[in-house]
Scaffold this active site. Structure first.
Site, short mmCIF file in Angstrom:
data_model
loop_
_atom_site.label_atom_id
_atom_site.label_comp_id
_atom_site.label_asym_id
_atom_site.label_seq_id
_atom_site.Cartn_x
_atom_site.Cartn_y
_atom_site.Cartn_z
N GLY A 25 24.50 14.28 16.57
CA GLY A 25 23.25 13.93 17.26
C GLY A 25 23.45 13.12 18.52
O GLY A 25 24.54 13.02 19.06
N HIS A 28 23.62 15.53 24.29
CA HIS A 28 23.86 15.55 25.73
C HIS A 28 24.21 16.99 26.11
O HIS A 28 24.19 17.89 25.24
CB HIS A 28 24.98 14.56 26.10
CG HIS A 28 26.23 14.71 25.29
ND1 HIS A 28 27.02 15.83 25.35
CD2 HIS A 28 26.81 13.88 24.37
CE1 HIS A 28 28.05 15.68 24.52
NE2 HIS A 28 27.95 14.52 23.90
N HIS A 31 26.60 19.08 23.96
CA HIS A 31 25.96 19.72 22.79
C HIS A 31 25.15 20.94 23.24
O HIS A 31 25.19 22.00 22.60
CB HIS A 31 25.04 18.73 22.08
CG HIS A 31 25.71 17.52 21.53
ND1 HIS A 31 25.41 16.23 21.94
CD2 HIS A 31 26.68 17.37 20.58
CE1 HIS A 31 26.16 15.37 21.28
NE2 HIS A 31 26.93 16.02 20.45
N GLN A 55 33.82 9.85 8.41
CA GLN A 55 34.80 9.96 9.49
C GLN A 55 34.94 8.68 10.31
O GLN A 55 35.70 8.65 11.27
CB GLN A 55 34.50 11.15 10.39
CG GLN A 55 33.32 10.98 11.33
CD GLN A 55 33.07 12.26 12.12
OE1 GLN A 55 32.72 13.30 11.58
NE2 GLN A 55 33.29 12.20 13.43
N GLY A 141 33.62 21.72 20.54
CA GLY A 141 33.97 21.38 21.91
C GLY A 141 35.46 21.13 22.07
O GLY A 141 36.10 20.55 21.18
#
Ligand code: AMP
Length: 293
Positions: A25, A28, A31, A55, A141
């Site tokens: 979330g 930007h 995403h 994580q 990404g």
């Protein structure tokens, strides 16, 4: 857009092929680029929205992580996302897990060393997302190059019927890689944060002039860090994430540094095309990011 809180509600809203974009979330343009790539490749796009506590090795980092679900719902709606999967923590982690997914070898360097347990947390949650959401495709990404290697390997090792696709890093106009964490930087720190990408781009210039020596490329990256405190600057192979003494295969040059209290990472991937080294510089915004909207 369907906002759903459970795996079964997500699956019930699918039509045709399904692409997943896993996120934590505070959206930007990085995403958004993954969402657009997913829309171009599948009938239904499901974006998961979950700040994964497994994580985070540092509780203060988890506490500080930017969150605004209302904001993200508006952005996802505007981006014409089909399904926003924002699970409750009970749906995602019903009980303290006794099962964990660990990917060995690839996690012995860089982020794996700096953030003990981080990749087991990532791999466990991504495995749950693959199992619960059953996507055909999943988009990640290149900004998180070591994570991408870990995900590709877990899909191979656990035979998930998911095709993993990678998207180039989206950057601010001055080169800084977009990250939700950038919102935590003061204006002075924001200027210092440019050092990470400046070092990487200086190394790309050296590669284009013929430099292939790993340690020399690493020292260019580290040499650019003046106001930020370096964690590492390393050249590693894309698949095994092994440190390289020579840039002679698909690889990435990665940097991690602390700017004030904020820890940032960035990298440039090097691919080989017809024997030539090609740097993936990513994409640059022409306007300030929606992070500051
Ligand atoms: P995060 O919400 O930071 O966990 O990121 C969710 C996904 O977006 C991951 O696959 C990241 O690698 C990807 N991502 C994060 N930042 C960027 C960026 N600047 N450019 C492209 N992809 C990104």
């Amino acid at each position: 857009m369907n906002l759903v809180r459970t795996f079964s509600d997500a699956r019930a809203s699918y039509k045709g092929t399904v692409a997943l974009v896993p996120t934590m979330g505070f959206f930007h343009e990085g995403h958004l680029a993954l969402m657009t790539a997913a829309q171009n490749s599948a009938d239904t796009v499901v974006v998961s929205h979950f700040v994964n506590p497994l994580q985070f090795d540092n509780p203060a980092d988890l506490e500080r992580y930017p969150r605004d679900v209302e904001r993200d719902m508006t952005i996802a709606e505007e981006a014409k996302v089909d399904v926003l999967f924002a699970p409750t923590s009970v749906e995602m982690i019903p009980q303290t897990p006794l099962t964990a997914v660990t990917v060995d070898g690839l996690t012995d360097t860089m982020e794996g060393v700096m953030r003990p347990g981080h990749f087991a947390g990532v791999a466990t949650i991504v495995t749950k997302l693959f199992a619960g959401l059953q996507p055909h495709l999943a988009f990640f990404g290149r900004k998180d190059a070591q994570q991408l290697a870990v995900i590709r390997r877990l899909v191979l090792d656990l035979s998930f019927p998911v095709r993993v696709l990678a998207h180039p890093t989206v950057r601010e106009s001055d080169g800084l890689a977009l990250s939700s964490r950038n919102t935590l930087l003061t204006s002075e720190e924001r200027l210092a944060a440019r050092e990470l990408s400046q070092g990487l781009f200086a190394a790309v210039t050296a590669v284009e002039a013929g430099e292939r020596n790993g340690p020399r490329l690493e020292s260019i990256v580290r040499g650019a860090l003046h106001s930020s405190r370096p964690d590492y600057g390393e050249l590693a192979s894309q698949d095994r994430v092994e440190r390289l003494s020579e840039l002679d295969r698909p690889s990435f040059l990665a940097v991690a540094a602390r700017v004030g209290k904020v820890r940032l990472i960035d990298n440039i991937a090097f691919d080989l095309a017809a024997g030539e080294v090609v740097a993936d510089r990513g994409l640059r915004l022409k306007h300030p990011s929606l992070l500051y909207r």
